[in-house]
Design a protein around this motif. Structure first.
Motif, short mmCIF file in Angstrom:
data_model
loop_
_atom_site.label_atom_id
_atom_site.label_comp_id
_atom_site.label_asym_id
_atom_site.label_seq_id
_atom_site.Cartn_x
_atom_site.Cartn_y
_atom_site.Cartn_z
N SER A 71 -5.56 -4.03 -1.29
CA SER A 71 -5.23 -2.99 -2.27
C SER A 71 -6.48 -2.48 -2.98
O SER A 71 -6.60 -1.28 -3.25
CB SER A 71 -4.23 -3.54 -3.29
N VAL A 83 -8.29 -0.23 -0.27
CA VAL A 83 -7.59 1.02 0.07
C VAL A 83 -7.59 2.00 -1.10
O VAL A 83 -7.87 3.19 -0.92
CB VAL A 83 -6.15 0.70 0.52
N PHE A 84 -7.29 1.52 -2.29
CA PHE A 84 -7.16 2.42 -3.43
C PHE A 84 -8.48 2.57 -4.21
O PHE A 84 -8.55 3.39 -5.13
CB PHE A 84 -6.06 1.92 -4.38
N ASP A 144 8.66 8.55 3.79
CA ASP A 144 8.02 7.51 2.97
C ASP A 144 9.06 6.60 2.33
O ASP A 144 8.90 5.38 2.31
CB ASP A 144 7.15 8.16 1.89
N TYR A 175 4.41 5.85 -5.48
CA TYR A 175 4.43 5.94 -6.95
C TYR A 175 3.39 6.92 -7.49
O TYR A 175 3.54 7.44 -8.60
CB TYR A 175 4.18 4.56 -7.57
N ASN A 176 2.35 7.21 -6.71
CA ASN A 176 1.34 8.16 -7.17
C ASN A 176 1.89 9.58 -7.29
O ASN A 176 1.38 10.38 -8.08
CB ASN A 176 0.14 8.14 -6.23
N TYR A 177 2.94 9.89 -6.49
CA TYR A 177 3.53 11.24 -6.61
C TYR A 177 5.03 11.20 -6.95
O TYR A 177 5.65 12.24 -7.15
CB TYR A 177 3.32 12.04 -5.32
N ILE A 232 0.83 -1.21 0.00
CA ILE A 232 0.00 0.00 0.00
C ILE A 232 0.87 1.26 0.00
O ILE A 232 0.66 2.18 -0.80
CB ILE A 232 -0.96 -0.02 1.21
N LEU A 233 1.84 1.31 0.90
CA LEU A 233 2.70 2.49 0.99
C LEU A 233 3.54 2.65 -0.28
O LEU A 233 3.77 3.77 -0.76
CB LEU A 233 3.60 2.38 2.22
N ASN A 234 3.99 1.54 -0.84
CA ASN A 234 4.79 1.58 -2.06
C ASN A 234 3.99 2.20 -3.21
O ASN A 234 4.49 3.04 -3.97
CB ASN A 234 5.24 0.16 -2.41
N LYS A 235 2.73 1.77 -3.35
CA LYS A 235 1.90 2.31 -4.43
C LYS A 235 1.59 3.79 -4.20
O LYS A 235 1.54 4.58 -5.16
CB LYS A 235 0.60 1.50 -4.51
N LYS A 236 1.40 4.21 -2.95
CA LYS A 236 1.14 5.61 -2.66
C LYS A 236 2.34 6.48 -3.04
O LYS A 236 2.16 7.62 -3.51
CB LYS A 236 0.80 5.80 -1.18
#
Length: 419
Positions: A373, A376-377, A331, A136-138, A130-134
């Motif tokens: 996932s 959450v997303f 992060d 990548y969003n920014y 979850i944190l890894n994908k967040k």
């Protein structure tokens, strides 16, 4: 009441029974006669007299840490009373007088400890994804993020070696040659997984990675020359069908994410092959530490070449502008820490369970990651994608159970042949 007098022979060594207070006089190793007086009186008195010359065969007295027993006197003492000896001995002491250590919590509740390891494995894995994908969003730079994952893990290993937990195992040129191919495949698989995570939904990447057993079976059959049983091949059919169904209607589908996940499957398959060839007497923690160090050195050059100019021009600047410097750095640190910890806990967990439990645990972990996932997303998935994902996961579960049973039968056969 008549006096009861009986003589019997005992041999006492003062070195073993220094705390046995049978008489205020000094007890020697000579043979003595133990005589009781006035069993009917209020107190019991013990006296010692020289051993008569004409004495018949006597029954010995047995001394132990348990209650003192007299051969031949049992019935009489039960009728007339008992003679108590102030023997000083701890009930929990062993034969040498040392107290037995109490069992630890892990020894008393092994199932509870194993369950805790499974929980931490799933928890750390879900948080990492979850944190890894967040991030990548920014900050969509998977090559650099992969370097951060390994860098934090390597620093963690170096600190652990510094304090001696665990003690660093020495490495030589031969071990380095054996571990380098494993580390290279580990680095390639890790980077390609992150490229896929950055390009498509986390759930879709894990659905594609469900094909990893298929690649393992193919490599075992055609590369290692191992004969794969027909039931194993048949169990892989639902995996291939399910992944195909999910891919055709995945809303976040793109070829970069799909191909990267497939390359990751191939890389991790060859990592397993080279790992079997690089089996050493080194413990798994030290092996993983050395692999992480080599993989870090492998990942740095492509990160600099592919993403370096963009990072220096506007990558770092844009990320700091969106979330701030503190959050950006924290992060990056935490995704590296969670990545290392979940891999380490996974290794510790799998060492505690049987292959069948390992197989079920791996499948459930993938289900947990996909489910969390999506929640959450808020990823929207089509009905066909959902059905395909379920079919693929079910196929992986069937394959894992069949393979675990085959490995267990081989282990039992090997144990029987050696016994």
């Amino acid at each position: 009441m008549a006096l009861v007098t009986n003589a019997f022979q005992c041999s006492i060594q003062t070195s073993r029974f220094s705390s046995l207070y049978l008489s205020p006089k000094k007890v020697t190793t000579n043979h003595v006669v133990l005589k009781t007086r006035s069993l009917g009186s209020k107190s019991t008195c013990l006296a010692f007299s020289p051993l008569p010359e004409n004495q018949g065969p006597q029954k010995p007295v047995e001394f132990s840490g348990k209650a003192l027993r007299f051969s031949g006197w049992s019935e009489l003492l039960r009728r007339r009373g008992s003679v108590e000896f102030p023997v000083v001995a701890a009930t929990t002491a062993d034969a040498d007088g040392y107290a037995k250590p109490s069992k630890s919590f892990a020894e008393r509740y092994p199932a509870l400890v194993t369950g805790f390891f499974f929980f931490m494995w799933y928890f750390l894995n879900v948080i990492f994804n979850i944190l890894n994908k967040k991030v990548y969003n920014y900050f969509p730079y998977p090559y650099f993020v992969s370097v951060v994952h390994l860098l934090v893990g390597v620093v963690y290993c170096l600190v652990s070696w510094g304090v001696g937990l665990p003690k660093r195992a020495p490495i030589n040129k031969e071990l380095l040659v054996l571990l380098t191919p494993v580390a290279f495949c580990h680095a390639l698989g890790h980077v390609m997984s992150n490229v896929s995570f950055a390009a498509v939904a986390v759930s879709f990447t894990h659905t594609i990675k469900a094909l990893e057993p298929f690649f393992n079976a193919a490599a075992s059959q055609f590369v290692l020359g191992q004969q794969i049983p027909l039931p194993l091949w048949l169990s892989l059919a639902p995996v291939v069908i399910g992944v195909s169904m999910a891919s055709l209607t995945e809303l976040s589908f793109n070829w970069t994410g799909f191909i990267s996940a497939m390359i990751s499957n191939i890389a991790f398959t060859y990592r397993s092959i080279y790992s079997k060839k690089a089996m050493t007497g080194m413990d798994s923690t030290n092996v993983y530490a050395y692999i992480s160090i080599i993989a870090l050195l492998v990942c740095i050059p492509p990160a600099i070449i592919i993403e370096g100019p963009q990072l220096m021009q506007y990558g770092f600047r844009d990320a700091i502008a969106k979330v701030g410097l503190y959050k950006f750095l924290s992060d990056l640190f935490w995704i590296g820490m969670f990545y290392h910890l979940y891999n380490q806990v996974a290794t510790n967990t799998l060492e505690r369970v049987a292959p069948l439990t390992h197989a079920v645990g791996n499948v459930l972990k993938r289900v947990f990651v996909i489910g969390f996932s999506i929640v959450v997303f808020g990823n929207r998935i089509s009905t066909q994608t959902g059905i395909g994902t379920i079919i693929a996961i079910a196929g992986v579960a069937i394959y894992s159970l069949i393979k675990a049973n085959i490995e267990e039968q081989k282990r039992k056969a090997a144990a029987t042949s050696t016994s």
